[in-house]
Structures are given as C-alpha cells and as structure tokens.
Design a protein around this motif. Sequence first.
Motif, mmCIF file in Angstrom:
data_model
loop_
_atom_site.group_PDB
_atom_site.id
_atom_site.type_symbol
_atom_site.label_atom_id
_atom_site.label_comp_id
_atom_site.label_asym_id
_atom_site.label_seq_id
_atom_site.Cartn_x
_atom_site.Cartn_y
_atom_site.Cartn_z
ATOM 1 N N UNK A 1 60.581 62.740 3.048
ATOM 2 C CA UNK A 1 61.856 62.797 3.736
ATOM 3 C C UNK A 1 62.740 61.646 3.256
ATOM 4 N N UNK A 2 63.800 62.017 2.615
ATOM 5 C CA UNK A 2 64.679 61.018 2.020
ATOM 6 C C UNK A 2 65.403 60.175 3.063
ATOM 7 N N UNK A 3 65.741 60.758 4.201
ATOM 8 C CA UNK A 3 66.525 60.049 5.208
ATOM 9 C C UNK A 3 65.661 59.334 6.235
ATOM 10 N N UNK A 4 64.350 59.283 6.026
ATOM 11 C CA UNK A 4 63.454 58.640 6.978
ATOM 12 C C UNK A 4 63.352 57.157 6.666
ATOM 13 N N UNK A 5 63.604 56.351 7.681
ATOM 14 C CA UNK A 5 63.505 54.905 7.568
ATOM 15 C C UNK A 5 62.417 54.428 8.521
ATOM 16 N N UNK A 6 61.512 53.600 8.038
ATOM 17 C CA UNK A 6 60.523 52.951 8.896
ATOM 18 C C UNK A 6 60.960 51.512 9.079
ATOM 19 N N UNK A 49 58.937 51.949 13.944
ATOM 20 C CA UNK A 49 59.776 53.054 14.406
ATOM 21 C C UNK A 49 60.165 53.909 13.207
ATOM 22 N N UNK A 50 60.085 55.223 13.390
ATOM 23 C CA UNK A 50 60.592 56.159 12.397
ATOM 24 C C UNK A 50 61.996 56.555 12.832
ATOM 25 N N UNK A 51 62.947 56.320 11.950
ATOM 26 C CA UNK A 51 64.348 56.661 12.224
ATOM 27 C C UNK A 51 64.779 57.720 11.220
ATOM 28 N N UNK A 52 65.331 58.805 11.740
ATOM 29 C CA UNK A 52 65.802 59.891 10.888
ATOM 30 C C UNK A 52 67.282 60.107 11.146
ATOM 31 N N UNK A 53 68.076 60.001 10.107
ATOM 32 C CA UNK A 53 69.523 60.181 10.213
ATOM 33 C C UNK A 53 70.122 59.318 11.332
ATOM 34 N N UNK A 92 55.716 65.381 8.419
ATOM 35 C CA UNK A 92 55.190 64.240 7.678
ATOM 36 C C UNK A 92 55.572 62.892 8.264
ATOM 37 N N UNK A 93 56.309 62.882 9.350
ATOM 38 C CA UNK A 93 56.742 61.617 9.957
ATOM 39 C C UNK A 93 55.545 60.855 10.513
ATOM 40 N N UNK A 94 54.648 61.555 11.195
ATOM 41 C CA UNK A 94 53.449 60.912 11.729
ATOM 42 C C UNK A 94 52.585 60.316 10.627
ATOM 43 N N UNK A 95 52.476 61.022 9.522
ATOM 44 C CA UNK A 95 51.700 60.510 8.383
ATOM 45 C C UNK A 95 52.315 59.227 7.852
ATOM 46 N N UNK A 96 53.618 59.219 7.718
ATOM 47 C CA UNK A 96 54.300 58.007 7.229
ATOM 48 C C UNK A 96 54.117 56.843 8.207
#
Length: 172
Positions: A1-6, A49-53, A92-96
């Motif tokens: 996911x390109x827009x996913x920031x941890x 924290x996973x941040x999306x958009x 795939x957010x949980x995996x990241x």
Amino acid sequence: MENLLLRPLCSEDAAAFEAAFAAQGWHKPRSQFERYLREQQFGRRSVVVAELDGAPVGYITVLPCRESGPFAGRGFPELSDFNVLKAFQHRGIGTRLMDEAERIAFAQSDVITIGVGLHSGYGAAQRMYVRRGYVPDGSGVWYRDEPLAENAPCRNDDDLVLYFSKVRLPFQ
C-alpha cells in the motif's frame, strides 16, 4: 500500500480512534489512547499506528517487559492490543504493523511474546500468529493474569488467554 504510513501514536489519534472504533461497535475509549501516549512518552510502551490517506486505521503496541503472565520479569517484550479497523482488514495493514512491531521488539530481545484470546473473535489473530512462527509457551490457559487450573470455571471473554512466543532465528 503506497499511501500507508507507519508512525508513533500522536495526541490527535486518541479522538480519531475512539470515534472510528465506536462506529464499528467496539469500545476503545479516548482515555486508553491517552494512557498509551503517556506510556510511550516515558518509554513504557511503543505504539505503532497505521495511517492511510491521513487517517489512523490500526495500531499495535509493544511492551518492553511484561509484569504479569508466564513471561513476567524475564525481559521479553510483548506485543499487545493489536487492532485494524474492520473496513481496512485483509489489505496487508496488519502484516505491516506486525512487521514493524517485531522489528522494535527484536531490537530489545531475541524472544517476543504475545497473549491471544481464545474466543472466535480472535480466530484470525490466532491463525496469523502461528503462521508468523509463534508457538504456545506450554503454561496452559490463563484467566485474568493467573494460570487457570484444570477443571476451573472461567468465562470465555477477552481475559481468557493463551500465551505464545517467537524466537529470532539466526538469519533474521
């Protein structure tokens, strides 16, 4: 996911998470995230924290050392309170989040621990942990931070837990 920031937990996340979890019927009060933020500031917990958009959609915490349970006082970090909002699961957010939490934990120890609930609401987590190499510690089932004796009564709620650990392999 390109827009996913941890990133680490920030103060704005408390209200955002409270509202987002309430919208899906889960009780996650703002005070919980405010406590996590204080603990993060004092080095007693890391929160990823996973941040999306621009919006927080999940998180996981890492405790440097557990004070109760089968691993108490052994210096092993514990992954704790891992959640991805329902609308963002299976992307795939949980995996990241797990990858980053394990990176943080393995920087502290060659062993990572985790407790997982036993009711069906934890089914996906149970399977994921096993696939990621976590194995039961052998201490049996715990209830409210105490080992549950054979034939003892209990309630199948979030406090009924089985503990797992993962050992860093030499090539990791």
